[in-house]
Design a protein around this motif. Structure first.
Motif, PDB file in Angstrom:
ATOM      1  N   SER A  20      62.368  19.866  73.795  1.00 42.28           N
ATOM      2  CA  SER A  20      62.884  20.310  72.509  1.00 42.28           C
ATOM      3  C   SER A  20      63.287  21.781  72.619  1.00 42.28           C
ATOM      4  O   SER A  20      62.724  22.538  73.391  1.00 42.28           O
ATOM      5  CB  SER A  20      61.840  20.102  71.414  1.00 42.28           C
ATOM      6  OG  SER A  20      60.677  20.827  71.701  1.00 42.28           O
ATOM      7  N   VAL A  21      64.317  22.158  71.858  1.00 42.50           N
ATOM      8  CA  VAL A  21      64.854  23.516  71.874  1.00 42.50           C
ATOM      9  C   VAL A  21      64.914  24.008  70.435  1.00 42.50           C
ATOM     10  O   VAL A  21      65.324  23.269  69.542  1.00 42.50           O
ATOM     11  CB  VAL A  21      66.269  23.548  72.506  1.00 42.50           C
ATOM     12  CG1 VAL A  21      66.846  24.950  72.490  1.00 42.50           C
ATOM     13  CG2 VAL A  21      66.239  22.995  73.933  1.00 42.50           C
ATOM     14  N   SER A  22      64.516  25.245  70.218  1.00 39.27           N
ATOM     15  CA  SER A  22      64.511  25.774  68.853  1.00 39.27           C
ATOM     16  C   SER A  22      65.936  26.048  68.391  1.00 39.27           C
ATOM     17  O   SER A  22      66.821  26.359  69.190  1.00 39.27           O
ATOM     18  CB  SER A  22      63.674  27.048  68.758  1.00 39.27           C
ATOM     19  OG  SER A  22      64.345  28.123  69.386  1.00 39.27           O
ATOM     20  N   ARG A  59      64.637  15.921  65.056  1.00 36.74           N
ATOM     21  CA  ARG A  59      64.224  17.264  64.665  1.00 36.74           C
ATOM     22  C   ARG A  59      62.721  17.272  64.443  1.00 36.74           C
ATOM     23  O   ARG A  59      62.185  16.403  63.755  1.00 36.74           O
ATOM     24  CB  ARG A  59      64.939  17.680  63.389  1.00 36.74           C
ATOM     25  CG  ARG A  59      64.639  19.103  63.017  1.00 36.74           C
ATOM     26  CD  ARG A  59      65.496  19.593  61.906  1.00 36.74           C
ATOM     27  NE  ARG A  59      65.193  20.997  61.684  1.00 36.74           N
ATOM     28  CZ  ARG A  59      65.856  21.775  60.873  1.00 36.74           C
ATOM     29  NH1 ARG A  59      66.878  21.292  60.209  1.00 36.74           N
ATOM     30  NH2 ARG A  59      65.510  23.022  60.719  1.00 36.74           N
ATOM     31  N   HIS A  63      62.664  22.646  65.898  1.00 34.96           N
ATOM     32  CA  HIS A  63      63.107  22.280  67.246  1.00 34.96           C
ATOM     33  C   HIS A  63      63.894  20.974  67.215  1.00 34.96           C
ATOM     34  O   HIS A  63      63.639  20.104  66.378  1.00 34.96           O
ATOM     35  CB  HIS A  63      61.906  22.139  68.178  1.00 34.96           C
ATOM     36  CG  HIS A  63      61.303  23.445  68.568  1.00 34.96           C
ATOM     37  ND1 HIS A  63      60.553  24.201  67.693  1.00 34.96           N
ATOM     38  CD2 HIS A  63      61.363  24.143  69.720  1.00 34.96           C
ATOM     39  CE1 HIS A  63      60.173  25.305  68.297  1.00 34.96           C
ATOM     40  NE2 HIS A  63      60.651  25.296  69.531  1.00 34.96           N
ATOM     41  N   LYS A  65      65.635  17.746  69.766  1.00 39.00           N
ATOM     42  CA  LYS A  65      65.475  17.081  71.054  1.00 39.00           C
ATOM     43  C   LYS A  65      66.293  15.794  71.065  1.00 39.00           C
ATOM     44  O   LYS A  65      66.400  15.117  70.046  1.00 39.00           O
ATOM     45  CB  LYS A  65      63.996  16.756  71.277  1.00 39.00           C
ATOM     46  CG  LYS A  65      63.693  16.138  72.619  1.00 39.00           C
ATOM     47  CD  LYS A  65      62.210  15.907  72.784  1.00 39.00           C
ATOM     48  CE  LYS A  65      61.935  15.331  74.157  1.00 39.00           C
ATOM     49  NZ  LYS A  65      60.519  15.058  74.363  1.00 39.00           N
ATOM     50  N   ASP A 150      55.202  22.944  66.701  1.00 36.05           N
ATOM     51  CA  ASP A 150      56.275  21.946  66.695  1.00 36.05           C
ATOM     52  C   ASP A 150      56.028  20.885  67.760  1.00 36.05           C
ATOM     53  O   ASP A 150      56.430  19.735  67.602  1.00 36.05           O
ATOM     54  CB  ASP A 150      57.633  22.616  66.913  1.00 36.05           C
ATOM     55  CG  ASP A 150      58.108  23.382  65.686  1.00 36.05           C
ATOM     56  OD1 ASP A 150      57.505  23.206  64.600  1.00 36.05           O
ATOM     57  OD2 ASP A 150      59.065  24.163  65.805  1.00 36.05           O
ATOM     58  N   ARG A 151      55.351  21.236  68.840  1.00 35.18           N
ATOM     59  CA  ARG A 151      55.012  20.243  69.870  1.00 35.18           C
ATOM     60  C   ARG A 151      54.060  19.191  69.280  1.00 35.18           C
ATOM     61  O   ARG A 151      54.131  18.013  69.628  1.00 35.18           O
ATOM     62  CB  ARG A 151      54.394  20.911  71.087  1.00 35.18           C
ATOM     63  CG  ARG A 151      54.013  19.887  72.148  1.00 35.18           C
ATOM     64  CD  ARG A 151      53.658  20.530  73.436  1.00 35.18           C
ATOM     65  NE  ARG A 151      54.923  20.766  74.132  1.00 35.18           N
ATOM     66  CZ  ARG A 151      55.023  21.403  75.275  1.00 35.18           C
ATOM     67  NH1 ARG A 151      53.968  21.903  75.841  1.00 35.18           N
ATOM     68  NH2 ARG A 151      56.189  21.564  75.836  1.00 35.18           N
TER      69      ARG A 151
END
Length: 181
Positions: A20-22, A59, A63, A65, A150-151
């Protein structure tokens, strides 16, 4: 940068990252505001939904993915035969549940609910990135406050802690401080 070009760039970044990327990191990489980035994300999301693709844009908090659509996961598993996903111990799950429902929470809060020490579980959850330090409580010793990440949301497939299931009502239990999801 045009909106469609930004959405394709986001797709490429998410594909290559595998994680995942913010939204903030995407904005910085693209040189766009977070609002412009979110418009590009929405465009990409609509493309995936309208074409019934094998992957979906998910989402988790702030984040994003790329993930396999649930209906195609079996085929991917057959090919890759993934190793068992690392599970959390019972103690770690209990610790995580207390933090998730009471956040921000201290180790003392967790120990009060569980009735046992939680140092190892908290350290394990920190190492896995499921919880993080969010400050210090204004109390004697200024204990560290913990909250989910967020993980955590990604791990449990939810977008916000408000999606956690309600706790069952327990009758005859000692009075505890109110839960704050």
């Amino acid at each position: 940068m045009e909106l469609s070009e930004a959405s394709h760039a986001i797709e490429a970044i998410l594909f290559v990252s595998g994680e995942s990327v913010s939204v903030a990191d995407l904005s910085q990489a693209l040189g766009l505001s977070e609002l412009e980035t979110m418009h590009a994300v929405e465009l990409l999301q609509k493309e995936y939904e309208s074409h019934s693709r094998g992957i979906a844009l998910k989402r988790y908090g702030d984040h994003l993915k790329l993930e396999t659509r649930a209906e195609y996961a079996l085929y991917v598993e057959r090919l890759l035969q993934p190793v068992q996903r690392q599970t959390l111990s019972q103690a770690a799950m209990e610790t995580l549940a207390v933090i998730a429902y009471r956040q921000p929470a201290t180790k003392g809060d967790v120990e009060m609910v569980r009735g046992v020490k939680c140092d190892y579980s908290v350290q394990s959850l920190l190492n896995k990135g499921l919880i993080r330090e969010v400050g210090r409580k204004e109390a004697l010793g200024r204990p560290i406050l913990y909250a989910t990440t967020d993980r955590f949301l990604e791990h449990f497939g939810i977008t916000d802690v408000r999606e956690l299931p309600p706790l069952p009502q327990v009758t005859g239990a000692a009075e505890l401080p109110p839960l704050v999801p």
